[in-house]
Design an enzyme around this catalytic site. Sequence first.
Site: not given
Length: 225
Positions: A8, A10, A184
């Site tokens: 991922d 961001d 995250d």
Amino acid sequence: MNNIALFDLDHTLIPIDSDYEWGQFLSRIGAVDAAAFEKRNAAFFAQYQAGTLDPVEYLEFALGTLAQFPRKQLDAWHEQFMQEVIQPALLPAALDLVKRHQDHGDLMAIITATNRFVTAPIARALGVDNLIAAEPELTTDGNLTGKLLGIPTSGEGKVIHLHQWLDQQGKKLEDFTCSHFYSDSQNDIPLLSVVTHPVATNPNAKLLAHATQQGWPILTLFNAQ
């Protein structure tokens, strides 16, 4: 190339949300009405953090904003955005993680819910050649129409897009001895659940709880912002 590493973007490889920061940048340089844009951008960001974001609604908002401007102007602004916002967010711990997988010869890709216009230069700066992102529709001369091509690259959509990308290369996820995915957010639990090595990376509270319950490794590259 027996292993695959997926990331991922961001809050995983960079400690910011590139889509949100791009909106803030447009407001800061006066490209959009700052008060109105920031209010709506902040509302969408809060929905994302809460896991309640409608990805199509958000992408139509983001891509619609981009479609107001010629591509040449957008590209010039993005170069400024990279220098002012993204370069300071490229931190050694994340770059080292990417390099470890590069040195191991793994097939690598960033897979992000953010659109390709915003994220392609960031992926290049991180040294990751392959990018799976929300695809904006383009005119024949390269301008954005404001429309999304296909389904969003979020939630279950990340799994679908990953399989499509691998199919194009004549591969399947099961072909890899080891498949890593670093994220995250609880929004990425669908993809985290289908790889052999899910890694909760700088996890938010919801993903941390789920990862702890599942016994997934937890990696902290930088403090959450």
